[in-house]
Write a protein that holds these residues in place. Structure first.
Motif, PDB file in Angstrom:
ATOM      1  N   THR A 227       0.922  -1.430   0.008  1.00  0.00           N
ATOM      2  CA  THR A 227      -0.128   0.140  -0.086  1.00  0.00           C
ATOM      3  C   THR A 227       0.734   1.245  -0.247  1.00  0.00           C
ATOM      4  O   THR A 227       0.322   2.244  -0.369  1.00  0.00           O
ATOM      5  CB  THR A 227      -1.022   0.040   1.185  1.00  0.00           C
ATOM      6  OG1 THR A 227      -0.214  -0.145   2.404  1.00  0.00           O
ATOM      7  CG2 THR A 227      -2.127  -1.040   1.114  1.00  0.00           C
ATOM      8  N   TYR A 230       1.260   3.125  -3.328  1.00  0.00           N
ATOM      9  CA  TYR A 230       0.368   4.384  -3.617  1.00  0.00           C
ATOM     10  C   TYR A 230       0.565   5.594  -2.759  1.00  0.00           C
ATOM     11  O   TYR A 230       0.376   6.614  -3.465  1.00  0.00           O
ATOM     12  CB  TYR A 230      -1.122   3.525  -3.493  1.00  0.00           C
ATOM     13  CG  TYR A 230      -2.373   4.545  -3.730  1.00  0.00           C
ATOM     14  CD1 TYR A 230      -2.619   4.878  -4.900  1.00  0.00           C
ATOM     15  CD2 TYR A 230      -2.730   5.116  -2.644  1.00  0.00           C
ATOM     16  CE1 TYR A 230      -3.743   5.915  -5.210  1.00  0.00           C
ATOM     17  CE2 TYR A 230      -3.804   6.098  -2.473  1.00  0.00           C
ATOM     18  CZ  TYR A 230      -4.218   6.226  -4.476  1.00  0.00           C
ATOM     19  OH  TYR A 230      -5.171   7.455  -4.122  1.00  0.00           O
ATOM     20  N   TYR A 231       0.556   5.096  -1.554  1.00  0.00           N
ATOM     21  CA  TYR A 231       0.786   6.379  -0.565  1.00  0.00           C
ATOM     22  C   TYR A 231       1.993   7.367  -1.123  1.00  0.00           C
ATOM     23  O   TYR A 231       1.969   8.520  -1.165  1.00  0.00           O
ATOM     24  CB  TYR A 231       0.739   6.216   0.639  1.00  0.00           C
ATOM     25  CG  TYR A 231      -0.412   5.299   1.251  1.00  0.00           C
ATOM     26  CD1 TYR A 231      -1.746   5.869   1.011  1.00  0.00           C
ATOM     27  CD2 TYR A 231      -0.588   4.179   1.999  1.00  0.00           C
ATOM     28  CE1 TYR A 231      -2.764   5.227   1.272  1.00  0.00           C
ATOM     29  CE2 TYR A 231      -1.435   3.717   2.507  1.00  0.00           C
ATOM     30  CZ  TYR A 231      -2.547   4.100   2.191  1.00  0.00           C
ATOM     31  OH  TYR A 231      -3.970   3.408   2.569  1.00  0.00           O
ATOM     32  N   TRP A 232       3.028   6.630  -1.231  1.00  0.00           N
ATOM     33  CA  TRP A 232       4.404   7.425  -1.524  1.00  0.00           C
ATOM     34  C   TRP A 232       4.304   8.166  -2.772  1.00  0.00           C
ATOM     35  O   TRP A 232       4.838   9.322  -3.159  1.00  0.00           O
ATOM     36  CB  TRP A 232       5.556   6.620  -1.245  1.00  0.00           C
ATOM     37  CG  TRP A 232       5.783   5.934  -0.137  1.00  0.00           C
ATOM     38  CD1 TRP A 232       5.510   6.367   1.169  1.00  0.00           C
ATOM     39  CD2 TRP A 232       6.134   4.433   0.272  1.00  0.00           C
ATOM     40  NE1 TRP A 232       5.985   5.478   2.417  1.00  0.00           N
ATOM     41  CE2 TRP A 232       6.177   4.518   1.697  1.00  0.00           C
ATOM     42  CE3 TRP A 232       6.537   3.334  -0.595  1.00  0.00           C
ATOM     43  CZ2 TRP A 232       6.620   3.122   2.246  1.00  0.00           C
ATOM     44  CZ3 TRP A 232       7.057   2.307   0.159  1.00  0.00           C
ATOM     45  CH2 TRP A 232       7.107   2.157   1.371  1.00  0.00           C
ATOM     46  N   ILE A 236       0.436  11.065  -0.086  1.00  0.00           N
ATOM     47  CA  ILE A 236      -0.264  10.820   0.993  1.00  0.00           C
ATOM     48  C   ILE A 236       0.354  10.286   2.308  1.00  0.00           C
ATOM     49  O   ILE A 236       1.267   9.428   2.115  1.00  0.00           O
ATOM     50  CB  ILE A 236      -1.498   9.733   0.609  1.00  0.00           C
ATOM     51  CG1 ILE A 236      -2.264  10.529  -0.621  1.00  0.00           C
ATOM     52  CG2 ILE A 236      -2.397   9.470   1.929  1.00  0.00           C
ATOM     53  CD1 ILE A 236      -3.132   9.440  -1.234  1.00  0.00           C
ATOM     54  N   ASP A 237       0.056  10.745   3.420  1.00  0.00           N
ATOM     55  CA  ASP A 237       0.637  10.280   4.699  1.00  0.00           C
ATOM     56  C   ASP A 237       0.614   8.613   4.580  1.00  0.00           C
ATOM     57  O   ASP A 237      -0.565   8.113   4.665  1.00  0.00           O
ATOM     58  CB  ASP A 237      -0.090  10.766   5.820  1.00  0.00           C
ATOM     59  CG  ASP A 237       0.468  10.339   7.236  1.00  0.00           C
ATOM     60  OD1 ASP A 237       1.629   9.757   6.894  1.00  0.00           O
ATOM     61  OD2 ASP A 237       0.014  10.669   8.188  1.00  0.00           O
ATOM     62  N   TRP A 238       1.853   8.081   4.671  1.00  0.00           N
ATOM     63  CA  TRP A 238       1.829   6.727   4.923  1.00  0.00           C
ATOM     64  C   TRP A 238       1.087   6.029   5.979  1.00  0.00           C
ATOM     65  O   TRP A 238       0.508   4.915   5.866  1.00  0.00           O
ATOM     66  CB  TRP A 238       3.219   6.099   4.906  1.00  0.00           C
ATOM     67  CG  TRP A 238       3.582   4.648   4.581  1.00  0.00           C
ATOM     68  CD1 TRP A 238       3.001   4.046   4.133  1.00  0.00           C
ATOM     69  CD2 TRP A 238       4.503   3.999   5.374  1.00  0.00           C
ATOM     70  NE1 TRP A 238       3.440   2.351   3.924  1.00  0.00           N
ATOM     71  CE2 TRP A 238       4.451   2.708   4.970  1.00  0.00           C
ATOM     72  CE3 TRP A 238       5.688   4.483   6.185  1.00  0.00           C
ATOM     73  CZ2 TRP A 238       5.372   1.873   5.324  1.00  0.00           C
ATOM     74  CZ3 TRP A 238       6.605   3.477   6.619  1.00  0.00           C
ATOM     75  CH2 TRP A 238       6.554   2.161   6.282  1.00  0.00           C
ATOM     76  N   THR A 240      -1.931   7.153   7.102  1.00  0.00           N
ATOM     77  CA  THR A 240      -3.393   7.610   7.124  1.00  0.00           C
ATOM     78  C   THR A 240      -4.154   6.692   7.626  1.00  0.00           C
ATOM     79  O   THR A 240      -3.980   5.453   7.558  1.00  0.00           O
ATOM     80  CB  THR A 240      -3.551   8.079   5.732  1.00  0.00           C
ATOM     81  OG1 THR A 240      -5.143   8.673   5.607  1.00  0.00           O
ATOM     82  CG2 THR A 240      -3.647   6.711   4.713  1.00  0.00           C
ATOM     83  N   ASP A 245      -8.876   7.338   1.777  1.00  0.00           N
ATOM     84  CA  ASP A 245      -7.457   7.314   1.400  1.00  0.00           C
ATOM     85  C   ASP A 245      -7.362   5.851   1.439  1.00  0.00           C
ATOM     86  O   ASP A 245      -6.588   5.248   0.492  1.00  0.00           O
ATOM     87  CB  ASP A 245      -6.111   7.803   2.482  1.00  0.00           C
ATOM     88  CG  ASP A 245      -5.978   9.328   2.419  1.00  0.00           C
ATOM     89  OD1 ASP A 245      -6.473   9.759   1.301  1.00  0.00           O
ATOM     90  OD2 ASP A 245      -5.920   9.842   3.272  1.00  0.00           O
ATOM     91  N   ALA A 249      -6.566   3.448  -2.102  1.00  0.00           N
ATOM     92  CA  ALA A 249      -5.420   2.741  -2.121  1.00  0.00           C
ATOM     93  C   ALA A 249      -5.920   1.206  -2.384  1.00  0.00           C
ATOM     94  O   ALA A 249      -5.156   0.497  -3.164  1.00  0.00           O
ATOM     95  CB  ALA A 249      -4.656   2.603  -0.571  1.00  0.00           C
TER      96      ALA A 249
END
Length: 408
Positions: A227, A230-232, A236-238, A240, A245, A249
């Motif tokens: 996941t 996608y965040y990186w 987006i805050d890993w 979250t 979010d 993801a």
């Protein structure tokens, strides 16, 4: 990056010669939990905390935590039992300790922090272990639940050889229960003979994975890592916990990325890189380095530190509550912190141990591929520690759905 109260976090990895690959997943903080109900163990170990490395907002270790057997500097017992990650200590260091100090060392291996905690909780104590090696984020929970004993720092004078930047982390500001053992991070490698364009970011990874590398892609067998791509990539805050979010993801990982994934492999450096099984592989820096070194054609592989953001993790020396051999345990930790032994462990395990001037020593010894070992301040600023939080089970669910969608 880091605040004045939180020291700079630096990572590294070295290995001068090919290694027998580790069978246990050093960073698999979620996989075993999903298979064996480890999420419940974490709940039993207190609320809050974090995983996947460290936590910038982990609960500080309470100064009034219950004490267990504390070493006083008396005679060393005749043995030590250590519970750690697989193949995580240079054999020559273990052997030289016994030869010079006397206590014999036995080791047992776990595959995740959940497994470590589960064993200690089930045994209502140490399970017979003296030294354990948890990831930093789990330490406050372990202390609060009386699973760790205080360290008598008067018996660890070799702390002077540690770089202060690796001490005083948020999970244990005074190092009352833990001392840095190793750091690491995440990126990817690709075969430049198959993927002829330059890849530099997670967006590039995704684009190549869904195009020319489709069907020849592997990702780490770890929910937080999968996941994380996608965040990186999307800023987006890993860590979250927002429903929107997590939904996004899941849609990306399951419906967009998973159909192109050929394998979930936490150690591609063991076989996939040397055997060119896949063209594009998410991988931890140390494992990437070993895999490239063991490849018949190392020049075709390109390592990329994940950007614009990626992770940082840290494992720690600690002493189990009720350790049957506390004097010997302290003596061993003190012994491994000498510059000579730190360099041997860096060479063997492939990760920075937090020792002072270790980069200069590694260069002097001629260790290779130091760009996978030592990172610049600018690179370090992009690395974030993970958390075990309210999104953990959802993250595991996404990982399970992705494996089903990939048929891997």
């Amino acid at each position: 990056m880091t605040s004045p109260e939180q020291p700079l976090r630096i990572l590294a990895h070295t290995s001068a010669v090919p290694r027998i690959r580790r069978e246990l997943t050093r960073r698999n903080l979620f996989g075993l939990a999903a298979a064996a109900g480890g999420a419940g163990v974490l709940s039993a170990c207190g609320d809050g905390g974090s995983g996947g490395g460290g936590s910038s907002n982990a609960t500080a270790v309470p100064t009034d935590a219950p004490a267990s057997q504390v070493a006083t500097g008396g005679p060393l017992e005749g043995s030590i039992s250590m519970y750690s990650w697989g193949d995580y200590d240079a054999p020559e260091v273990l052997e030289s300790f016994t030869k010079s100090k006397g206590p014999k060392i036995t080791t047992d291996s776990f595959g995740s922090n959940e497994e470590l905690i589960s064993k200690l909780v089930a045994s209502k104590g140490t399970g017979g272990y003296d030294i354990v090696v948890p990831t930093g984020a789990f330490i406050p929970q372990m202390v609060q639940n009386e699973l760790l004993a205080p360290i008598n720092k008067e018996l660890i004078p070799n702390l002077e050889y540690m770089d202060p930047q690796f001490l005083g982390q948020s999970w244990d500001p005074e190092n009352n229960y833990s001392i840095c053992k190793a750091w690491g991070t995440t990126g990817f490698v690709y075969d430049t003979t198959k993927i002829t364009r330059e890849l530099t970011t997670w967006d590039d990874f995704i684009d190549a994975a869904t195009n020319e590398a489709s069907g020849k892609v592997s990702v780490l067998d770890d929910p937080a890592e999968v996941t994380g791509i996608y965040y990186w990539a999307n800023g987006i805050d890993w860590n979250t916990t927002k429903a929107e979010d997590l939904d996004a993801a899941e849609d990306f990982v399951v419906n967009t990325l998973a159909p192109h994934i050929a394998a979930f492999d936490s150690y591609p450096g063991g076989q996939a890189i040397p055997q060119s099984t896949h063209w594009l592989m998410q991988v931890w820096n140390g494992d990437a380095r070993i895999g490239i070194q063991e490849s018949k054609d190392p020049d075709k592989w390109q390592w990329v530190l994940g950007s614009p953001a990626t992770e940082l993790w840290m494992d720690n020396w600690a002493i189990a509550a009720g350790a049957p051999h506390p004097e010997a345990a302290h003596a061993f930790i003190n012994y491994v912190l000498t510059p000579e032994n730190q360099l041997k462990n860096v060479d063997y395990i492939g990760y920075h141990t937090g020792a002072k001037d270790i980069e200069a020593q590694a260069e002097k010894e001629g260790l290779e591929m130091l760009d996978l070992v030592f990172f610049t301040p600018e690179q370090i600023a992009t690395m974030k520690t993970g958390e075990v939080n309210d999104a953990q089970q959802r993250t595991v669910d996404i990982w399970n759905k992705a494996k089903a969608a990939a048929g891997a």
